[in-house]
Scaffold this motif. Structure first.
Motif, PDB file in Angstrom:
ATOM      1  N   VAL A   5       5.413  -4.054  19.476  1.00 50.61           N
ATOM      2  CA  VAL A   5       6.227  -4.335  18.290  1.00 50.61           C
ATOM      3  C   VAL A   5       7.295  -3.260  18.168  1.00 50.61           C
ATOM      4  O   VAL A   5       7.020  -2.075  18.387  1.00 50.61           O
ATOM      5  CB  VAL A   5       5.349  -4.336  17.020  1.00 50.61           C
ATOM      6  N   THR A   6       8.523  -3.670  17.820  1.00 51.69           N
ATOM      7  CA  THR A   6       9.558  -2.703  17.466  1.00 51.69           C
ATOM      8  C   THR A   6       9.916  -2.908  16.005  1.00 51.69           C
ATOM      9  O   THR A   6       9.956  -4.040  15.507  1.00 51.69           O
ATOM     10  CB  THR A   6      10.817  -2.830  18.344  1.00 51.69           C
ATOM     11  N   VAL A   7      10.148  -1.787  15.330  1.00 49.76           N
ATOM     12  CA  VAL A   7      10.422  -1.779  13.890  1.00 49.76           C
ATOM     13  C   VAL A   7      11.649  -0.920  13.649  1.00 49.76           C
ATOM     14  O   VAL A   7      11.758   0.185  14.192  1.00 49.76           O
ATOM     15  CB  VAL A   7       9.210  -1.189  13.124  1.00 49.76           C
ATOM     16  N   SER A   8      12.592  -1.404  12.828  1.00 49.32           N
ATOM     17  CA  SER A   8      13.732  -0.592  12.408  1.00 49.32           C
ATOM     18  C   SER A   8      13.312   0.242  11.215  1.00 49.32           C
ATOM     19  O   SER A   8      12.732  -0.269  10.258  1.00 49.32           O
ATOM     20  CB  SER A   8      14.922  -1.466  12.015  1.00 49.32           C
ATOM     21  N   PHE A   9      13.605   1.514  11.273  1.00 41.27           N
ATOM     22  CA  PHE A   9      13.273   2.464  10.217  1.00 41.27           C
ATOM     23  C   PHE A   9      14.598   3.020   9.714  1.00 41.27           C
ATOM     24  O   PHE A   9      15.305   3.721  10.439  1.00 41.27           O
ATOM     25  CB  PHE A   9      12.380   3.558  10.804  1.00 41.27           C
ATOM     26  N   VAL A  10      14.970   2.680   8.480  1.00 39.13           N
ATOM     27  CA  VAL A  10      16.285   3.028   7.951  1.00 39.13           C
ATOM     28  C   VAL A  10      16.164   4.071   6.862  1.00 39.13           C
ATOM     29  O   VAL A  10      15.444   3.875   5.871  1.00 39.13           O
ATOM     30  CB  VAL A  10      17.000   1.770   7.401  1.00 39.13           C
ATOM     31  N   LEU A  11      16.859   5.173   7.044  1.00 41.72           N
ATOM     32  CA  LEU A  11      17.012   6.207   6.029  1.00 41.72           C
ATOM     33  C   LEU A  11      18.489   6.224   5.641  1.00 41.72           C
ATOM     34  O   LEU A  11      19.328   5.721   6.386  1.00 41.72           O
ATOM     35  CB  LEU A  11      16.564   7.563   6.566  1.00 41.72           C
ATOM     36  N   PRO A  12      18.836   6.826   4.509  1.00 41.25           N
ATOM     37  CA  PRO A  12      20.243   6.804   4.090  1.00 41.25           C
ATOM     38  C   PRO A  12      21.235   7.274   5.161  1.00 41.25           C
ATOM     39  O   PRO A  12      22.313   6.723   5.288  1.00 41.25           O
ATOM     40  CB  PRO A  12      20.267   7.735   2.874  1.00 41.25           C
ATOM     41  N   ALA A  13      20.884   8.267   5.939  1.00 40.03           N
ATOM     42  CA  ALA A  13      21.838   8.805   6.913  1.00 40.03           C
ATOM     43  C   ALA A  13      21.620   8.310   8.338  1.00 40.03           C
ATOM     44  O   ALA A  13      22.415   8.611   9.218  1.00 40.03           O
ATOM     45  CB  ALA A  13      21.770  10.330   6.896  1.00 40.03           C
ATOM     46  N   LEU A  62       0.809  -1.217   0.000  1.00 39.24           N
ATOM     47  CA  LEU A  62       0.000   0.000   0.000  1.00 39.24           C
ATOM     48  C   LEU A  62       0.846   1.273   0.000  1.00 39.24           C
ATOM     49  O   LEU A  62       0.447   2.276  -0.590  1.00 39.24           O
ATOM     50  CB  LEU A  62      -0.912   0.029   1.235  1.00 39.24           C
ATOM     51  N   GLN A  63       1.973   1.228   0.679  1.00 42.91           N
ATOM     52  CA  GLN A  63       2.845   2.393   0.800  1.00 42.91           C
ATOM     53  C   GLN A  63       4.286   1.971   0.524  1.00 42.91           C
ATOM     54  O   GLN A  63       4.964   1.445   1.413  1.00 42.91           O
ATOM     55  CB  GLN A  63       2.740   2.995   2.193  1.00 42.91           C
ATOM     56  N   PRO A  64       4.765   2.192  -0.692  1.00 44.97           N
ATOM     57  CA  PRO A  64       6.125   1.757  -1.055  1.00 44.97           C
ATOM     58  C   PRO A  64       7.216   2.296  -0.131  1.00 44.97           C
ATOM     59  O   PRO A  64       8.250   1.654   0.045  1.00 44.97           O
ATOM     60  CB  PRO A  64       6.297   2.292  -2.477  1.00 44.97           C
ATOM     61  N   GLN A  65       7.008   3.450   0.513  1.00 46.99           N
ATOM     62  CA  GLN A  65       8.024   3.985   1.416  1.00 46.99           C
ATOM     63  C   GLN A  65       8.239   3.095   2.634  1.00 46.99           C
ATOM     64  O   GLN A  65       9.220   3.248   3.357  1.00 46.99           O
ATOM     65  CB  GLN A  65       7.725   5.433   1.819  1.00 46.99           C
ATOM     66  N   ALA A  66       7.363   2.125   2.860  1.00 48.14           N
ATOM     67  CA  ALA A  66       7.531   1.180   3.971  1.00 48.14           C
ATOM     68  C   ALA A  66       8.678   0.205   3.705  1.00 48.14           C
ATOM     69  O   ALA A  66       9.051  -0.561   4.600  1.00 48.14           O
ATOM     70  CB  ALA A  66       6.231   0.424   4.230  1.00 48.14           C
ATOM     71  N   GLU A  67       9.253   0.238   2.512  1.00 44.03           N
ATOM     72  CA  GLU A  67      10.411  -0.614   2.209  1.00 44.03           C
ATOM     73  C   GLU A  67      11.574  -0.330   3.151  1.00 44.03           C
ATOM     74  O   GLU A  67      12.433  -1.176   3.339  1.00 44.03           O
ATOM     75  CB  GLU A  67      10.864  -0.409   0.757  1.00 44.03           C
ATOM     76  N   CYS A  68      11.608   0.855   3.738  1.00 43.01           N
ATOM     77  CA  CYS A  68      12.703   1.220   4.635  1.00 43.01           C
ATOM     78  C   CYS A  68      12.483   0.698   6.062  1.00 43.01           C
ATOM     79  O   CYS A  68      13.274   0.982   6.947  1.00 43.01           O
ATOM     80  CB  CYS A  68      12.918   2.724   4.636  1.00 43.01           C
ATOM     81  N   CYS A  69      11.419  -0.082   6.283  1.00 45.96           N
ATOM     82  CA  CYS A  69      11.100  -0.604   7.618  1.00 45.96           C
ATOM     83  C   CYS A  69      11.241  -2.118   7.672  1.00 45.96           C
ATOM     84  O   CYS A  69      10.963  -2.809   6.698  1.00 45.96           O
ATOM     85  CB  CYS A  69       9.667  -0.244   7.994  1.00 45.96           C
TER      86      CYS A  69
END
Length: 97
Positions: free
Chosen positions: A53-61, A28-35
């Motif tokens: 629940v814990t989720v890792s959220f990764v951005l380039p920096a 539904l939300q492609p930006q969730a690929e970073c999670c």
């Protein structure tokens, strides 16, 4: 609809539910690929069972750990785990989009 594969062990069940929820969210939300799901469990808090629940959220920096929770309703732990994933990602994905 989301999918996840893994062990049939009872200890893996909540993580599989959380991973399947994340898979559905990515559709539904492609930006969730970073999670990615780190952990998922149901614990007793006072008189209620609560999914956490814990989720890792990764951005380039950077990388952040997000947490979400949901009270278990009608003994449906899987539903609470799915809602906890949505709680963890809700505000953060809105910022990325």
């Amino acid at each position: 609809v989301g999918f996840a594969e893994g062990s049939v062990a009872s200890t893996a069940r909540f993580r599989l539910v959380a991973s399947a929820t994340m898979d559905a969210l990515r559709q539904l939300q492609p930006q969730a690929e970073c999670c990615d799901v780190d952990s998922a469990l149901v614990m007793r808090v006072g008189s209620e069972d609560v999914a956490v629940v814990t989720v890792s959220f990764v951005l380039p920096a950077s990388e952040h750990v997000l947490a979400g929770s949901a009270v278990v309703r009608r003994h449906d732990e899987a539903d609470a785990v799915a809602r906890a994933v949505l709680d963890a990602t809700n505000r953060r994905l809105a910022v990325v989009s």
